[in-house]
Design an enzyme around this catalytic site. Structure first.
Site, short mmCIF file in Angstrom:
data_model
loop_
_atom_site.label_atom_id
_atom_site.label_comp_id
_atom_site.label_asym_id
_atom_site.label_seq_id
_atom_site.Cartn_x
_atom_site.Cartn_y
_atom_site.Cartn_z
N PHE B 134 -5.12 0.21 -9.02
CA PHE B 134 -5.20 0.10 -7.56
C PHE B 134 -5.74 1.43 -7.01
O PHE B 134 -5.23 2.50 -7.35
CB PHE B 134 -3.81 -0.20 -6.99
CG PHE B 134 -3.84 -0.54 -5.53
CD1 PHE B 134 -4.57 -1.64 -5.08
CD2 PHE B 134 -3.17 0.22 -4.60
CE1 PHE B 134 -4.61 -1.96 -3.72
CE2 PHE B 134 -3.20 -0.10 -3.25
CZ PHE B 134 -3.93 -1.18 -2.81
N ASP B 205 2.90 0.75 -12.06
CA ASP B 205 2.92 0.22 -10.69
C ASP B 205 3.04 -1.29 -10.81
O ASP B 205 2.12 -1.95 -11.32
CB ASP B 205 1.65 0.62 -9.94
CG ASP B 205 1.65 0.11 -8.49
OD1 ASP B 205 2.48 -0.77 -8.15
OD2 ASP B 205 0.80 0.57 -7.71
N TYR B 230 6.44 -5.93 0.03
CA TYR B 230 5.92 -6.79 1.12
C TYR B 230 5.00 -7.89 0.62
O TYR B 230 4.50 -8.66 1.43
CB TYR B 230 5.25 -5.97 2.22
CG TYR B 230 4.24 -4.94 1.78
CD1 TYR B 230 2.97 -5.30 1.36
CD2 TYR B 230 4.56 -3.58 1.83
CE1 TYR B 230 2.05 -4.33 0.99
CE2 TYR B 230 3.65 -2.61 1.46
CZ TYR B 230 2.40 -3.00 1.04
OH TYR B 230 1.49 -2.04 0.66
N LYS B 231 4.77 -7.94 -0.69
CA LYS B 231 3.91 -9.00 -1.22
C LYS B 231 4.80 -10.21 -1.59
O LYS B 231 5.30 -10.89 -0.71
CB LYS B 231 3.12 -8.47 -2.40
CG LYS B 231 2.18 -7.31 -2.03
CD LYS B 231 1.45 -6.76 -3.25
CE LYS B 231 0.66 -5.52 -2.91
NZ LYS B 231 -0.50 -5.79 -2.04
N ARG B 379 -9.69 -13.65 -2.95
CA ARG B 379 -8.40 -13.75 -3.64
C ARG B 379 -7.55 -14.83 -2.97
O ARG B 379 -7.46 -14.87 -1.73
CB ARG B 379 -7.65 -12.42 -3.58
CG ARG B 379 -8.33 -11.29 -4.30
CD ARG B 379 -7.38 -10.10 -4.46
NE ARG B 379 -6.75 -9.72 -3.19
CZ ARG B 379 -5.83 -8.78 -3.06
NH1 ARG B 379 -5.41 -8.11 -4.14
NH2 ARG B 379 -5.32 -8.48 -1.89
#
Lengths: 405, 405
Positions: B134, B205, B230-231, B379
C-alpha cells in the site's frame, strides 16, 4: 491593602449583577450543563455544545449511513474537514487560515513539528525546553532526542539558564504557553525572539491557552505550534488536535509521519511521496470523521462570539475566584499557585493543599467537579463561554464547606 | 473446462437459493443499507452498523454531556477502550487479547512498529518491503529510512529477490497481507519464516485482510502488525486503527511516539517516561471517544458470528463474481486482476479496463457503488456480513449494462 478592602465588600448579589451585565452570558445556552453541577474542569474536557449531538448524528446516520464512501471527495467532502476546521481555528491562534490543520493528537503533532524543526537545523543537536512543560511533551522530546542522537536541555525558561541553553547547537526551543499546573503564562514573544536570535526555531504547545487567552502565533513570529481542542474549545473527549506552521516555512518544512493524507495527490496512490503544498503536509492518515463532527459544532460557537469579551471574562472569573478565596476562606494550608494578575494567567486557578485529593473528592460529592494533580494540587477550570460569575461565588462557598468538613 | 460448464448453468434463482441457505444471512439486518444501492465498496468504508448510531448518541449525549471528565477513569471508563476493543479484535487476528491495542491511524501505527522493530535490530540498516505494498506504507517506510539513515529495499516478495534482500543487514520485512489492488493474499507464514531465518523481524499490514479472510498472526509467528478498522470491520470513516505486538516482544519493544497514554502511570504526570507494561505502550495521545463508540458497536457484531462461515461466504461471493463476469459479460478489454482461487484472494475482486474510470461513474448512476484506482482499475468489495449472493448477480448485470452503454 486597597484591593483587600474592595474584595471584602463582594457579595453574591454583586456576582449576579456581573452576570446580568455579561455581554456573552447568552453563550452559556449553547452548552449542555448537567443540573446541579458546577463544572470547573473545562480546562481538561470542555462541556458538550448543544449543536454537537445533531452534527454527530447527521454525520453518522446521514453521511456515513446513506452516502457512504462518496463523502470523502463528493457529498459532505470529508477530505476538506482538517483544513476547514484549521481555518476556523486560525482566529483563536492569531494565525492565517492556511497555517493551521486539524489532525491526530497533540503528542503526535508535537513529534511531527519537533522532527520537522530539527530537520531544518541539520547542524544543530540540541532541543531546549523547560522541566515544567506538560509531561507528555517532555516524553516526546526525550524520545525524539534518543532516536536521533540529540540532546534534550531542560532549563527554567524564565531564569538566566535559557540564554546559555540557546547556544549555537540549539535547534529548537519548545515551550508550553500556559503552565498546566499553575496557569502561568509564558512570554511567547520574548522567548520566541531569544530562540530566533540564537538561530533556533520556536515551537509552542498552546493546549492550555487556545480559547482561554489571546494567542498570537503570527504577531510573535512563532515557527511551529501544536495544541488540543478538547479543553476550552469543547471539541469532545479526544477530539482532533492541530498543527500550526508559519506560512513562511511551509514550502521547506517536512515531517516524517508522511502518510497518504500528506501527499500532494492523495487519491492517486502514487508510489513516490510528494508532499502536499501547504500545511496539509502535516496530515498523516485517515481522519476520524465522527470526532470532527463534534469539533465542527464546537468551533461554530467561537465564530459567533467576541473573543476580547471572552478573554476579559475569563480573566475576571479567575480574579474573582482568587479574591473570594482570600475573602471568604481562612485556611493557612491553602496556597494559591496561580498568578494574581489576569494577564499572567490562563483560565484556571490552582491551589496546593495537604488534603487536596480528598478535597476534590469532597467537592465532587458537593456538586463541584474540579481536578486533582500530583502532588497535592487542585485545579479549578473557569471556562468563560459557559460559566457564570455566580458559579465562582458558589464554588468558593462549597470549597469552604469541604475545607471545614 | 469443467468449471466453465458448471458456471454457464448459473441463474439468478441459483443465487437466491444460496441466500436462502446462507447461515449468516440474518447479519445483514444489523446494517443500514441505503435502498436501491448495491454497495460494493465495503473494502474502503464498511456500511453503518445499526447499533452504532445509538452508541455514538449515548457517548455524546450521556457520557460526555452528563458525566463529563469523570468518564476517563470512572463512569464509562473511556481509558480502557483501546485495550478492550483490542481484545475484541484479537480473535479476528489470531492473536491473544493482550496483544492488540486500538489507537491512531494505520500510517501512524506503522511508523511506531517499524521504528520499534529497527530499534530491536540495532546493528542492521535495511528495511525490506515490496513495491506493490500500500503506497502509504511505502511513504512511511521511506520516511523512516531517510530519518534514520537506513536503506529501503523494495523487492517482489514472491520472486527470487526476497532471499537476497533478506541478508545480514535486514532489520525488518514489512508486507501487506492482501494486495490493495489485486486482492492477492501474501504467504504470511512463509515470508515471516524467511524474515526470521535471516534474523529480521516480520511486520504486516492487515488492513485489507482483517475481517475479510483468516488472519493468524500468532500461528504464523508474526512480530508486529498494524491495520485499520473502517473497511471490513465497519468502524466508520477514519475509525481508530490498531497495533499487534507479539506477547514475547512486549517487555523489550519500545516505540518513539511515547505520549502520556503510553506511560505506566499516565495520570501521575511524572516527569520521566516509564513505558506501560504491555501492548498499551503503543498508545500515544488521548483517544477520540466518539470514534471508538461506533467501532465498539461494529465489533459487537463480529463477536456474534461464526468467523469460518463469514470467510467461506466471502470466498464464494468472489468466486461467483469472477465466474458470472466470465459467463455473462463478453468484453475482451475487461481483464480480471484477482486470483481465481478463493484461498489466494481477499474479499474484493479487481478488473482492469481502458474505460475503468467512466465505468465506475456509470455504475454509480446505475446504483452500484464500487471504486476506481489508478491506473485503469475497478475494485468491487464483497463484504460478506451484509452482501447477498443475489447482489453479485445484479451487480454483474449492471456492469454489463455499463460496458454496453
Amino acid at each position: 491593602l486597597e484591593a483587600t478592602e474592595e474584595v471584602t465588600q463582594l457579595t453574591r448579589d454583586d456576582l449576579c449583577a456581573l452576570d446580568a451585565s455579561d455581554p456573552i452570558a447568552a453563550v452559556r445556552g449553547e452548552f449542555v450543563l448537567p443540573a446541579g453541577l458546577l463544572y470547573l474542569d473545562g480546562n481538561s474536557l470542555g462541556a458538550l455544545p448543544r449543536a454537537a449531538l445533531d452534527r454527530v448524528i447527521a454525520v453518522t446516520r446521514d453521511e456515513w449511513g446513506q452516502d457512504l464512501i462518496r463523502n470523502w471527495r463528493g457529498g459532505a467532502r470529508w477530505w476538506d474537514r482538517p483544513s476547514e476546521l484549521g481555518a476556523r481555528l486560525a482566529p483563536l491562534l492569531g494565525a492565517r487560515p492556511d497555517e493551521v490543520i486539524v489532525c491526530d493528537s497533540t503528542s503526535i503533532n508535537l513529534f511531527k513539528v519537533i522532527t520537522a524543526a530539527l530537520a531544518m537545523r541539520p547542524g544543530r543537536r540540541a532541543i531546549v525546553s523547560d522541566p515544567n512543560s506538560f509531561p507528555s511533551d517532555l516524553y516526546i522530546l526525550e524520545s525524539v532526542a534518543d532516536m536521533l542522537g540529540h540532546e534534550l536541555r531542560l532549563v527554567d525558561c524564565r531564569g538566566p539558564g535559557l540564554d546559555a541553553a540557546l547556544d549555537g547547537d540549539a535547534a529548537a526551543l519548545v515551550l508550553s504557553h500556559v503552565d498546566y499546573v499553575t496557569a502561568e503564562v509564558e512570554d511567547m514573544a520574548g522567548a520566541t525572539l531569544k530562540a530566533h536570535e540564537a538561530g533556533a526555531l520556536a515551537v509552542w504547545d498552546v493546549s492550555h491557552s487556545v480559547g482561554a487567552i489571546p494567542v498570537n502565533l503570527g504577531a510573535t513570529d512563532v515557527d511551529l505550534a501544536v495544541g488540543c481542542t478538547y479543553k476550552y474549545l469543547n471539541g469532545g473527549p479526544g477530539s482532533p488536535a492541530f498543527v500550526f506552521a508559519a506560512q513562511r516555512l511551509q514550502a521547506e518544512v517536512r515531517q516524517p509521519l508522511s502518510g497518504w493524507n500528506a501527499h500532494a495527490r492523495p487519491f492517486s496512490f502514487e508510489r513516490d511521496f510528494v508532499a502536499a503544498p501547504g500545511v496539509e503536509r502535516f496530515r498523516t492518515g485517515t481522519p476520524p470523521m465522527l470526532a470532527y463532527a463534534a469539533l465542527e459544532a464546537a468551533l461554530e460557537i467561537w465564530g459567533g462570539v467576541d473573543l476580547a469579551a471572552v478573554f476579559e471574562k475569563g480573566g475576571r472569573l479567575g480574579d474573582l475566584f482568587l479574591e473570594l478565596v482570600e475573602q471568604r476562606l481562612a485556611d493557612p494550608d491553602l496556597r494559591a499557585l496561580s498568578p494574581r494578575e489576569a494577564k499572567r494567567r490562563g483560565s484556571h486557578v490552582a491551589y496546593r493543599h495537604p488534603r487536596a485529593r480528598e478535597l476534590i473528592a469532597d467537592l465532587d460529592a458537593l456538586g463541584v467537579l474540579a481536578d486533582y494533580r500530583e502532588a497535592g494540587v487542585m485545579r479549578f477550570g473557569l471556562a468563560p463561554l459557559y460559566l457564570r460569575y455566580v458559579d465562582v461565588w458558589d464554588a468558593v462557598g462549597l470549597l469552604g464547606q469541604a475545607l471545614a468538613g
